[in-house]
Design an enzyme around this catalytic site. Structure first.
Site, PDB file in Angstrom:
ATOM      1  N   SER A 285      -9.459  -6.216   5.742  1.00 21.68           N
ATOM      2  CA  SER A 285      -8.525  -5.629   4.777  1.00 21.68           C
ATOM      3  C   SER A 285      -9.141  -4.422   4.093  1.00 21.68           C
ATOM      4  CB  SER A 285      -8.107  -6.702   3.764  1.00 21.68           C
ATOM      5  OG  SER A 285      -7.022  -6.260   2.987  1.00 21.68           O
ATOM      6  N   ASN A 286      -8.451  -3.889   3.111  1.00 17.97           N
ATOM      7  CA  ASN A 286      -8.904  -2.731   2.328  1.00 17.97           C
ATOM      8  C   ASN A 286      -8.826  -3.062   0.849  1.00 17.97           C
ATOM      9  OD1 ASN A 286      -9.103  -0.563   4.373  1.00 17.97           O
ATOM     10  ND2 ASN A 286      -6.936  -0.947   4.617  1.00 17.97           N
ATOM     11  N   HIS A 287      -9.586  -2.324   0.068  1.00 18.02           N
ATOM     12  CA  HIS A 287      -9.404  -2.396  -1.379  1.00 18.02           C
ATOM     13  C   HIS A 287      -8.097  -1.726  -1.746  1.00 18.02           C
ATOM     14  CE1 HIS A 287     -13.222  -3.926  -2.638  1.00 18.02           C
ATOM     15  NE2 HIS A 287     -13.891  -3.001  -1.965  1.00 18.02           N
TER      16      HIS A 287
ATOM     17  N   ALA B  57      -2.557   0.845   1.516  1.00 18.89           N
ATOM     18  CA  ALA B  57      -3.876   0.997   2.150  1.00 18.89           C
ATOM     19  C   ALA B  57      -3.839   0.141   3.412  1.00 18.89           C
ATOM     20  CB  ALA B  57      -4.964   0.528   1.206  1.00 18.89           C
ATOM     21  N   VAL B  58      -3.350   0.770   4.476  1.00 14.13           N
ATOM     22  CA  VAL B  58      -3.127   0.044   5.725  1.00 14.13           C
ATOM     23  C   VAL B  58      -4.440  -0.050   6.488  1.00 14.13           C
ATOM     24  CG1 VAL B  58      -1.808   0.057   7.882  1.00 14.13           C
ATOM     25  CG2 VAL B  58      -0.780   0.983   5.792  1.00 14.13           C
TER      26      VAL B  58
END
Ligand code: C5P
Length: 220
Positions: A29-31, A95-96
């Site tokens: 994932s992303n922040h 934030a893909v």
């Protein structure tokens, strides 16, 4: 007096991270707090737009008057965006995750004496770029870009590459992740404006105002 300048317009807003499973217990994932995207959804709704917020997992509450569809993966996010069309406006703040596991493991990946697993990744679809190329493309598509270096040069190039109308460049050198304030520049077809540092809700209000100016003045 309430502002109905976007009444009758449908806006898609993507927000938050995507979560790409590696196995039933792990993910890539992303922040992303989702704060800027949720604030934009609220600001567009406050101007009378019908807003569909397509959100990865975040801890924020859905703004009043906004329809929110929660998703996990990039592919789900794209599918929900396409299903929600037509729309006049799309603002892609999510934030893909650029990649996902080629095949998520069915069972938990075990720690073995053979050392760490090798993860095979494949590229996720670019939701913003895909929306920009659709035949029934929203008339005004706004992308975001988090940059740490050469913020404006990178952002101008990204606007071209993605094919979006406007791009909001986020200077993330000063830790905007999860913060309440933001420092952005708006890149349009006519130039670059750098806005003073302000609350994310104020960035959202200013952007929604600019969007409604476009629709009030030129688009039937
Ligand atoms: O290329 P980069 O990830 O920096 O581009 C950021 C912009 O593109 C954001 O608007 C983000 O929401 C969008 N994006 C997307 N799908 C992706 C990657 C980025 O919609 N797979």
């Amino acid at each position: 007096a309430s502002d109905h300048s976007l009444a009758g317009r449908h806006a898609l807003v993507t927000a938050g991270p995507t979560v790409e499973p590696l196995d039933p217990v792990r993910f890539l994932s992303n922040h992303s707090s989702g704060k800027q995207g949720y604030a934009i959804a609220a600001a567009l709704a406050a101007r009378g737009a019908k807003v569909t917020l397509i959100s990865g997992p975040v801890t924020l509450s859905v703004p009043a008057g906004v329809v929110c569809v929660k998703v996990q993966t990039a592919r789900e996010m794209l599918g929900v965006c396409e299903a929600a069309l037509p729309a006049e406006i799309a603002v892609c703040t999510a934030a893909v995750s650029d990649w996902r596991a080629k095949a998520a493991a069915q069972g938990k990946i075990k720690k073995t004496s053979e050392g760490p697993p090798v993860l095979e990744l494949v590229e996720n679809p670019d939701i913003l770029a895909t929306l920009c190329r659709l035949a029934n493309r929203p008339k005004l598509i706004v992308g975001f870009a988090a940059e740490t270096d050469d913020v404006l040069d990178n952002a101008v190039a990204k606007r071209q590459r993605k094919g979006c109308d406007w791009l909001v460049a986020n200077d993330v050198r000063r830790g905007v992740f999860g913060a309440d304030r933001n420092l952005v520049s708006l890149i349009t077809e006519t130039g670059i404006e750098t806005w003073p540092e302000m609350d994310k809700s104020q960035v959202a209000g200013k952007l929604a105002q600019r969007i409604s100016d476009v629709f009030v003045s030129s688009i039937p």
